[in-house]
Design an enzyme around this catalytic site. Structure first.
Site, PDB file in Angstrom:
ATOM      1  NE  ARG A  14      -2.732  -1.568   3.202  1.00 10.57           N
ATOM      2  CZ  ARG A  14      -3.161  -1.383   4.450  1.00 10.57           C
ATOM      3  NH1 ARG A  14      -3.977  -0.397   4.735  1.00 10.57           N
ATOM      4  NH2 ARG A  14      -2.746  -2.190   5.412  1.00 10.57           N
ATOM      5  N   GLY A  80       4.139 -15.825   7.936  1.00 11.16           N
ATOM      6  CA  GLY A  80       3.498 -15.330   9.155  1.00 11.16           C
ATOM      7  C   GLY A  80       4.497 -14.817  10.177  1.00 11.16           C
ATOM      8  CE  LYS A 320      25.652  22.480   3.270  1.00 12.43           C
ATOM      9  NZ  LYS A 320      26.376  21.981   2.089  1.00 12.43           N
TER      10      LYS A 320
HETATM   11  C1  UD1 Z   1      -0.111  -8.628  14.059  1.00 14.46           C
HETATM   12  C2  UD1 Z   1      -0.585  -9.526  15.185  1.00 14.46           C
HETATM   13  C3  UD1 Z   1      -1.798  -8.890  15.852  1.00 14.46           C
HETATM   14  C4  UD1 Z   1      -1.440  -7.503  16.351  1.00 14.46           C
HETATM   15  C5  UD1 Z   1      -0.861  -6.652  15.235  1.00 14.46           C
HETATM   16  C6  UD1 Z   1      -0.290  -5.386  15.806  1.00 14.46           C
HETATM   17  C7  UD1 Z   1      -0.016 -11.785  14.467  1.00 14.46           C
HETATM   18  C8  UD1 Z   1      -0.550 -13.049  13.952  1.00 14.46           C
HETATM   19  N1  UD1 Z   1      -0.924 -10.827  14.647  1.00 14.46           N
HETATM   20  O1  UD1 Z   1      -1.169  -8.574  13.121  1.00 14.46           O
HETATM   21  O2  UD1 Z   1      -2.241  -9.690  16.919  1.00 14.46           O
HETATM   22  O3  UD1 Z   1      -2.576  -6.888  16.914  1.00 14.46           O
HETATM   23  O4  UD1 Z   1       0.217  -7.351  14.579  1.00 14.46           O
HETATM   24  O5  UD1 Z   1       0.104  -4.563  14.785  1.00 14.46           O
HETATM   25  O6  UD1 Z   1       1.153 -11.666  14.738  1.00 14.46           O
HETATM   26  N2  UD1 Z   1       5.864  -9.868   9.049  1.00 14.46           N
HETATM   27  C9  UD1 Z   1       7.001 -10.547   8.653  1.00 14.46           C
HETATM   28  N3  UD1 Z   1       6.857 -11.768   8.092  1.00 14.46           N
HETATM   29  C10 UD1 Z   1       5.655 -12.370   7.913  1.00 14.46           C
HETATM   30  C11 UD1 Z   1       4.498 -11.665   8.324  1.00 14.46           C
HETATM   31  C12 UD1 Z   1       4.629 -10.415   8.894  1.00 14.46           C
HETATM   32  O7  UD1 Z   1       8.113 -10.049   8.806  1.00 14.46           O
HETATM   33  O8  UD1 Z   1       5.620 -13.489   7.398  1.00 14.46           O
HETATM   34  C13 UD1 Z   1       6.019  -8.541   9.658  1.00 14.46           C
HETATM   35  C14 UD1 Z   1       5.353  -7.435   8.886  1.00 14.46           C
HETATM   36  O9  UD1 Z   1       6.272  -6.831   7.974  1.00 14.46           O
HETATM   37  C15 UD1 Z   1       4.970  -6.456   9.991  1.00 14.46           C
HETATM   38  C16 UD1 Z   1       4.764  -7.348  11.215  1.00 14.46           C
HETATM   39  O10 UD1 Z   1       5.404  -8.563  10.914  1.00 14.46           O
HETATM   40  O11 UD1 Z   1       6.021  -5.556  10.278  1.00 14.46           O
HETATM   41  C17 UD1 Z   1       3.311  -7.566  11.548  1.00 14.46           C
HETATM   42  O12 UD1 Z   1       2.701  -8.184  10.454  1.00 14.46           O
HETATM   43  P1  UD1 Z   1       1.247  -7.823   9.973  1.00 14.46           P
HETATM   44  O13 UD1 Z   1       0.838  -8.697   8.861  1.00 14.46           O
HETATM   45  O14 UD1 Z   1       1.116  -6.368   9.833  1.00 14.46           O
HETATM   46  O15 UD1 Z   1       0.448  -8.274  11.273  1.00 14.46           O
HETATM   47  P2  UD1 Z   1      -1.043  -8.033  11.588  1.00 14.46           P
HETATM   48  O16 UD1 Z   1      -1.852  -8.925  10.723  1.00 14.46           O
HETATM   49  O17 UD1 Z   1      -1.344  -6.610  11.595  1.00 14.46           O
END
Ligand code: UD1
Ligand code: MG
Length: 425
Positions: A14, A80, A320
């Site tokens: 996004r 995840g 600067k």
């Molecule tokens: C996650 C939490 C949720 C919480 C929220 C807070 C989980 C399952 N859920 O949800 O409970 O309220 O964060 O913001 O953890 N990322 C990776 N690798 C992956 C997936 C994600 O590095 O495979 C990173 C993303 O870049 C991000 C962070 O982990 O910085 C959180 O991932 P995101 O998908 O935003 O989590 P939420 O679904 O929002």
């Protein structure tokens, strides 16, 4: 000792950008940079692991060049948040300390909060602490589920929640502190039997409870700190929030800021009390401003600026890498770069320090002594020194050093032809 794992593998679709999400900046500092510095500034951490996926090479290069105690770890594919953390396992298999887990896209988290969070974890003799936050509208966050005695029993993701669970306003802020030795086994037991088919980091809460660990939640006081960035709109909002926080600090310290809404001040700028900042001033980089200075309106300080007391930087003046001693004025339409300027100097309107040679791409220095007066619309071609007390006539181009108390002037003589206009009517 404590180490951090910073999750930053998400794609950031996004943002609609060629730049990886966590390398977007607020005041020239990257989002992930804010998070690493917040962790480092707690004084607890000795090493940070940044989990990267999308454009991993770019993030890796950036981290290497800027944060010597951070290391990037690749997660590919991204299965995840639980899977993301387990990518760091090879580096911490033998580690026997605390691990804090954070997200790389929440630049507003403060080291004060992280410190309090870790101290809470220690004081409660917790094995696993999650940071929670209370939101009137908790949509999209994982919900903190508590037992009838108030113990944290699980985190349920929005997509997996029952309508009763969805009504819970206490959410998972996405920051955790783990006693690593005790929680590490959880990562080989995570399953993907959930609505998103992912390895959920949040499942470690339930795991901890079934393995008799002491699981607790620390509630965040200021929800702004976990503001996550997913779009350019969020980035602009976070920039505003950070700026407001900085402005408030200066106001509390006795700096007068006429219009906090249009004034931008970088986190690394120091300002002494009784200085006045006028509207639409933009201050970036690292600067030090003395007391009783007047800056703006419409001034631009670009970093490396040191102003002693009673200095005036007026409208449309850009400064600067320049040091200016006390009681010096540059009130209108001026550029001062790579300069050292004395006290009681007057820089006339439209003065330019020509510091850059575009052929050699070199920058050179301008040195101006105490009591020098520079006439309007002058160009000082660097490297150049104008010694104490010298005057430069208006519209001069100064290409060599001017000795103390001399007058330097390059203007062509004024010609006055009486009656010329009438003859040409
Ligand atoms: C996650 C939490 C949720 C919480 C929220 C807070 C989980 C399952 N859920 O949800 O409970 O309220 O964060 O913001 O953890 N990322 C990776 N690798 C992956 C997936 C994600 O590095 O495979 C990173 C993303 O870049 C991000 C962070 O982990 O910085 C959180 O991932 P995101 O998908 O935003 O989590 P939420 O679904 O929002
Ligand atoms: Mg997700």
């Amino acid at each position: 000792m404590l180490k951090s794992i910073i999750l930053a593998a998400g794609k950031g679709t996004r943002m609609k950008s060629e730049t990886p999400k966590v390398l977007h900046t607020i005041f020239e500092k990257t989002l992930v940079g804010y998070v690493i510095e917040a962790v480092n500034n707690t004084g607890f951490a000795d090493e940070n692991f940044v989990i990267v996926g999308h454009q991993a090479e770019r993030v890796d290069e950036y981290i290497k060049n800027n944060y010597p105690n951070a290391k990037t770890v690749i997660q590919s594919p991204q299965l995840g948040t639980g899977h993301a953390v387990s990518m760091a396992l090879p580096y911490i298999k033998e580690f026997d300390g605390e691990i804090i887990i954070l997200c790389g896209d929440t630049p507003l988290i403060t080291s004060e909060t992280l410190k309090e969070f870790v101290e809470f974890h220690r004081n409660t003799k917790s094995d696993l602490t999650v940071m929670s936050a209370i939101f009137d509208n908790p949509t999209n966050y994982g919900r903190i589920i508590r037992s009838s005695e108030g113990k944290v029993s699980a985190i349920v993701e929005e997509k997996d929640a029952t309508s009763e669970q969805k009504a819970v306003k206490e959410v998972n802020a996405g920051i955790y502190c783990l006693n690593w030795k005790k929680v590490m086994p959880a990562f080989s037991e995570l399953k993907t039997n959930n609505a998103q088919g992912e390895y959920y980091l949040t499942d470690i809460i339930k795991w901890g409870n079934s393995n008799n660990l002491n699981v607790n939640a620390y509630t965040l006081k200021n929800n702004e700190e976990i503001f996550g960035i997913n779009s350019k709109t969020h980035l602009a909002e976070a920039s505003k929030l950070l700026n407001r926080r900085i402005i408030k600090k200066h106001l509390d310290n006795g700096v007068t800021i006429i219009d906090p809404e249009t004034t931008w001040i970088s986190p690394e700028t120091e300002i002494a009390p009784d200085t006045v900042i006028y509207p639409s001033t933009y201050i970036e980089g690292k600067n030090k401003i003395g007391k009783f200075c007047k800056i703006g309106p419409f001034a631009h300080l670009r970093g490396g600026v040191v102003l002693e007391d009673y200095v005036k930087i007026g409208n449309f003046v850009e400064v600067k890498k320049t040091t200016i001693k006390s009681h010096t004025n540059a009130c209108h339409l001026t550029y001062l770069g790579d300069s050292e300027i004395g006290s009681d100097v007057n820089i006339g309107a439209g003065t330019i320090t020509a510091n850059y040679n575009p052929l050699t791409k070199e920058k050179s220095k301008t040195v101006i002594g105490n009591n020098v007066k520079i006439g309007s619309n002058s160009v000082l071609v660097a490297p150049v020194t104008i010694d104490e007390g010298a005057n430069v006539g208006a519209l001069s181009v100064i290409t060599k050093n001017i000795p103390a108390w001399a007058l330097a002037i390059t203007r062509s003589p004024l010609k006055v032809i009486e009656g010329w206009v009438k003859k040409h009517l």
